[in-house]
Design an enzyme around this catalytic site. Structure first.
Site, PDB file in Angstrom:
ATOM      1  CD  GLU A 131      41.421  20.642  38.829  1.00 34.11           C
ATOM      2  OE1 GLU A 131      41.637  20.416  40.045  1.00 34.11           O
ATOM      3  OE2 GLU A 131      42.181  21.283  38.111  1.00 34.11           O
ATOM      4  CB  CYS A 157      38.024  -0.970  27.621  1.00 32.85           C
ATOM      5  SG  CYS A 157      37.209   0.105  26.415  1.00 32.85           S
TER       6      CYS A 157
END
Length: 368
Positions: A131, A157
Site C-alpha cells: 500500500e 493475467c
C-alpha cells in the site's frame, strides 16, 4: 515453503483434478457470468516497451551449471515455450514512468483530455509495495482530476480484461464518461531471484520445471481509454462477453517477487477445460466461431496451440507476441492488440481471451 506446498498438491493432484474437471463440465452450480454493453467503445490502446532485450539464450547461459547438472538440453525456453526473447527495463527506465507514458499516449490517440477521465483502474501484477495502491502514483503522474476514482484490480493475467469490463459497466450506468485501464509489468526481480535460486539449489528436474514459467516472463506497459459509443462513433464498440471461475485450481500457480511456482501440466489441463466449458456455454449467447482476430493471453506455443485445437480456432487469426516479448502478465492482451491494430479494419470482430491463475477465464468481444 511454496515449492513444498506445490509438490504436495501435485502428489494429490491426479484425483483432485480429475474430479474437479467433472465438476467444471456439470457441477451443482455451473455457468458463465454474462455482460452486455450497448453504449461503450474502446477509443484507444497504447503501449510502451522496455529498450533492453534479454534473449532466452542469454538466460540459459546464466543457468548453464544447473542445466548441465540436470542434463537438460540447451534451447529449453525456445523448444518448450517458444519464447525467443523478452524485454526488461533498462537503466533510466521504470515501469511506472512507462505506464504513465502509455496512458498519455492513449489519451492523445483518443482525443480525450486528462481532466475528463472519471476512472483509473490499474490491473498490474507488479507492485513495489502493498500500500498505497499502484493506481495513486499513476493518477498523480497522469495529472488526473481529484474526481477521478482510482484503484487497483488484481486478478493475475486476467486483470486487464476484468478492468475493461468494470470500466464499461460504470460508463454504461452513466457514472462516468471516460475511463482509463492500465497495466505495467516489471519481471526483472522475479527472474533474478529465480535464476539465483536455481543456481544455488540442488533440486531435481521437477523442482526446476516448477519455476520454468518465471523464466518466460517479460516487462512492458499498456493503457486503454474507454468512452461512450454515441459520443465517439469512430471508436470500437465493446459488445460484452463472459467470465467463468474454477477456483479449485487456486494452488496450481503461486507467485511473488521471490518466484513463481507452477504445476504446468495440471495448470494447462485445468485451464483448457475451463476455457472449453466457458466457450461451449457461451455459444448459446454469442457467435464467436468466425472472429477476425482472437487476441489471447500470451504464455507459450504449447498453450496457444492447445487452445486453438481445443476450441477449433483458425490459427491464422490468432496472433502471438510471446516469441518476442514473453509473458507480460495482464499487459499481454493489450500489448498484442496494439501490435495487431494496424491490420484491423472497420467492422472486424475481435475477441479478447484471457486465462488467469486461480483459475479464471474471460472473453470480451469488440466490434472494430
Amino acid at each position: 515453503m511454496r515449492a513444498q506446498a506445490l509438490r504436495l498438491h501435485r502428489r494429490r493432484g491426479v484425483r483432485t483434478i480429475q474430479e474437479d474437471l467433472i465438476d467444471l463440465r456439470g457441477g451443482s452450480v455451473p455457468g458463465n457470468a454474462i455482460a452486455r454493453f450497448q453504449n461503450v467503445a474502446l477509443l484507444s490502446v497504447a503501449s510502451v516497451l522496455p529498450s533492453r532485450v534479454t534473449t532466452s539464450d542469454e538466460i540459459e547461459r546464466r543457468l548453464a551449471p544447473s542445466l548441465s547438472r540436470l542434463r537438460l538440453r540447451s534451447g529449453l525456453l525456445r523448444r518448450v515455450a517458444g519464447v525467443l526473447e523478452r524485454r526488461n527495463w533498462a537503466e533510466g527506465e521504470s515501469v511506472d514512468a512507462a505506464t504513465i507514458a502509455a496512458g498519455q499516449r492513449a489519451l492523445a490517440e483518443a482525443g480525450v483530455d486528462a481532466s475528463e477521465i472519471g476512472l483509473l483502474i490499474n490491473t498490474s501484477v507488479t507492485r513495489a509495495h502493498l500500500e498505497p495502491s499502484v493506481a495513486v502514483g499513476l493518477h498523480h503522474g497522469l495529472d488526473l482530476p481529484s474526481s477521478a476514482v482510482n484503484f487497483d484490480v488484481a486478478n493475475a493475467c486476467l486483470g486487464f480484461i476484468n478492468g475493461m469490463s468494470l470500466a464499461a459497466t460504470m460508463i454504461e450506468s452513466g457514472q462516468i464518461r471516460y475511463a482509463m485501464v492500465v497495466a505495467g509489468e516489471d519481471a526483472d526481480e522475479i527472474q533474478v531471484n529465480t535464476i539465483d535460486r536455481l543456481l544455488r539449489g540442488d533440486g531435481d528436474r521437477d523442482a526446476f520445471m516448477s519455476e520454468f514459467a518465471s523464466l518466460t516472463l517479460g516487462s512492458g506497459s499498456a493503457a486503454a481509454v474507454l468512452g461512450r459509443a454515441d459520443e465517439h462513433p469512430e471508436g470500437h464498440r465493446i459488445l460484452g462477453g463472459v467470465t467463468r471461475a474454477a477456483t479449485v485450481f487456486h494452488q496450481l500457480c503461486v507467485g511473488s517477487v521471490d518466484g513463481m511456482f507452477t504445476d504446468a501440466k495440471a495448470l494447462l489441463k485445468g485451464g483448457l477445460d475451463l476455457v472449453v466449458s466457458a466457450w461451449k456455454e457461451a455459444a448459446g449467447e454469442w457467435d464467436w466461431k468466425s472472429m477476425n482476430r482472437y487476441i489471447t493471453h500470451q504464455v507459450s506455443s504449447i498453450h496457444t496451440d492447445a487452445i486453438v485445437k481445443a476450441i477449433h480456432l483458425d490459427r491464422s487469426r490468432v496472433p502471438t507476441t510471446f516469441p518476442r516479448f514473453g509473458n507480460i502478465g495482464p499487459a499481454s492482451v493489450p500489448i498484442t492488440l496494439v501490435e495487431e491494430q494496424a491490420t484491423l479494419h472497420k467492422g472486424d470482430r475481435v475477441l479478447l481471451m484471457g486465462v488467469g491463475s486461480g483459475l479464471n477465464t474471460a472473453m470480451l468481444e469488440l466490434a472494430w
